[in-house]
Design a protein around this motif. Sequence first.
Motif, PDB file in Angstrom:
ATOM      1  N   ASP A  40       1.117  -0.986  -0.072  1.00  0.00           N
ATOM      2  CA  ASP A  40       0.040   0.162   0.059  1.00  0.00           C
ATOM      3  C   ASP A  40       0.911   1.294  -0.044  1.00  0.00           C
ATOM      4  O   ASP A  40       2.225   1.036   0.237  1.00  0.00           O
ATOM      5  CB  ASP A  40      -1.001  -0.138   1.122  1.00  0.00           C
ATOM      6  N   SER A 235      -8.047  -0.927  -5.436  1.00  0.00           N
ATOM      7  CA  SER A 235      -7.014  -0.520  -4.238  1.00  0.00           C
ATOM      8  C   SER A 235      -5.525  -0.314  -4.310  1.00  0.00           C
ATOM      9  O   SER A 235      -5.148   0.826  -3.641  1.00  0.00           O
ATOM     10  CB  SER A 235      -7.502  -1.920  -3.389  1.00  0.00           C
ATOM     11  N   ALA A 241      -6.969  -0.030  -0.148  1.00  0.00           N
ATOM     12  CA  ALA A 241      -7.025  -1.585   0.243  1.00  0.00           C
ATOM     13  C   ALA A 241      -8.080  -1.768   1.357  1.00  0.00           C
ATOM     14  O   ALA A 241      -8.886  -2.619   1.582  1.00  0.00           O
ATOM     15  CB  ALA A 241      -5.691  -1.908   0.827  1.00  0.00           C
ATOM     16  N   GLN A 244     -11.750  -2.641   1.038  1.00  0.00           N
ATOM     17  CA  GLN A 244     -12.058  -3.952   0.618  1.00  0.00           C
ATOM     18  C   GLN A 244     -13.121  -4.298  -0.484  1.00  0.00           C
ATOM     19  O   GLN A 244     -14.287  -4.996  -0.311  1.00  0.00           O
ATOM     20  CB  GLN A 244     -12.658  -4.676   1.924  1.00  0.00           C
ATOM     21  N   SER A 246     -13.530  -5.104  -4.694  1.00  0.00           N
ATOM     22  CA  SER A 246     -12.696  -5.644  -5.853  1.00  0.00           C
ATOM     23  C   SER A 246     -13.834  -5.672  -6.870  1.00  0.00           C
ATOM     24  O   SER A 246     -15.037  -6.336  -6.245  1.00  0.00           O
ATOM     25  CB  SER A 246     -12.041  -6.788  -5.499  1.00  0.00           C
ATOM     26  N   GLY A 272     -16.807   1.173   0.728  1.00  0.00           N
ATOM     27  CA  GLY A 272     -15.822   0.834  -0.440  1.00  0.00           C
ATOM     28  C   GLY A 272     -16.470   1.070  -1.868  1.00  0.00           C
ATOM     29  O   GLY A 272     -15.719   1.405  -2.780  1.00  0.00           O
ATOM     30  N   CYS A 276     -14.742   3.708  -4.605  1.00  0.00           N
ATOM     31  CA  CYS A 276     -14.415   3.268  -5.986  1.00  0.00           C
ATOM     32  C   CYS A 276     -15.067   4.056  -7.106  1.00  0.00           C
ATOM     33  O   CYS A 276     -14.459   4.348  -7.917  1.00  0.00           O
ATOM     34  CB  CYS A 276     -14.729   1.591  -6.245  1.00  0.00           C
TER      35      CYS A 276
END
Length: 387
Positions: A40, A235, A241, A244, A246, A272, A276
């Motif tokens: 990270d 992330s 990160a 969480q 994806s 999250g 994004c």
Amino acid sequence: MKYDFETLIDRSQHGSGKWNGMKEKKPDLSPGIVPFSVADMEFKNAPEIGEGLKAYMDTHILGYTGPTEEYLGTVCAWMEKRHGWHIEPEWICGTRGVVEALMFAVRAFCQPGDGVIIFTPVYYPFYMAIENHSCQTVRCPLVYEGGVYSIDFGLLEKLAAEENSKMLILCSPHNPVGRVWTEEELRRITEICRKNHVRIVSDEIHFDIIMPGHKHTVIAAVAPEDEIIVCTAPSKTFNLAAMQTSNIIIPNEADREAFRKVAGHGGPPALGLEACRIAYTQCEAWMEEMIETIHQNYRLAVDFIRENLPEIKPVELQGTYLLWLDCTALGKTKEELEEMMVQKAELFLDEGYMFGEEGAGFERVNLAVPRRVLEEALERLEKAVRG
């Protein structure tokens, strides 16, 4: 630059795994030491993300939340714009991380005892995803010649043809060696796997972070008719990160159902998903400056090492923000090398052996740090080697 990539945030009291791990390795740590290990960034997040999340909290309730049509459309638009890859919203399966997705994929498509091919040295959770389901790790070591890594396609042909081989987990761009695979290399991979009925799962979490002069190609864009699962996330690109979140892209409907059956009802959390969405719609300029900063740090590190530590050979960084250093000419065992880095240089890196036996004698350096932090670390490295 418009954005701040020089302010260092002290994460020693923030629960940061790598900062805590550094202190555990060396309790008498000198003041001001920063770790260069876990992938990270030591950069402040794009301000648009913090501001956007604050606004979200003013207008939303943190109840059970799934991806909206807007969110899915945003992910599709990012793939099209940044990677020239057209996907449909229904192809997107949300997970809480790419490592989790790899675990799900192995469970969904492999039986215990099946062989899973990986190009070693490679990101160590690949081994975990395979072995946690009692599958067999099938190593296809990368060829390292003249400071360059390449795929041994002859060996890949042989391994893929074995009856036990059912899956290939690809790392693209490759972590830790920093290769960005060419279209021709990706086509050869897909041809070999198609011929031998080996399913491809591609970890492309670093796919936005490509150095100047190189171009990333999503493997599914090369062979869209294949049964390929592509694992993506914001992330690494935007240092999210902890969010969480994806986006796992699975074009084949039957494969999506099999994957979701294993994954269950869990998915990315509300914040999250929003982080994004904000990143993909408002933070492209921050990303471009971040990549330029990484490239400048890469050039700084390479120039310093070549001038002052010619025994150490930096491997060309084509993608990711992780520099792979060949330290084998120092003539140290992996234990001695780690001892020197930690105790003498106070450098907390990811040791090469973590990525497999082929990584022994190498070190992985996280370049996502303020420039002065990198300069100080290089000076400590020179002093430790020369001392």
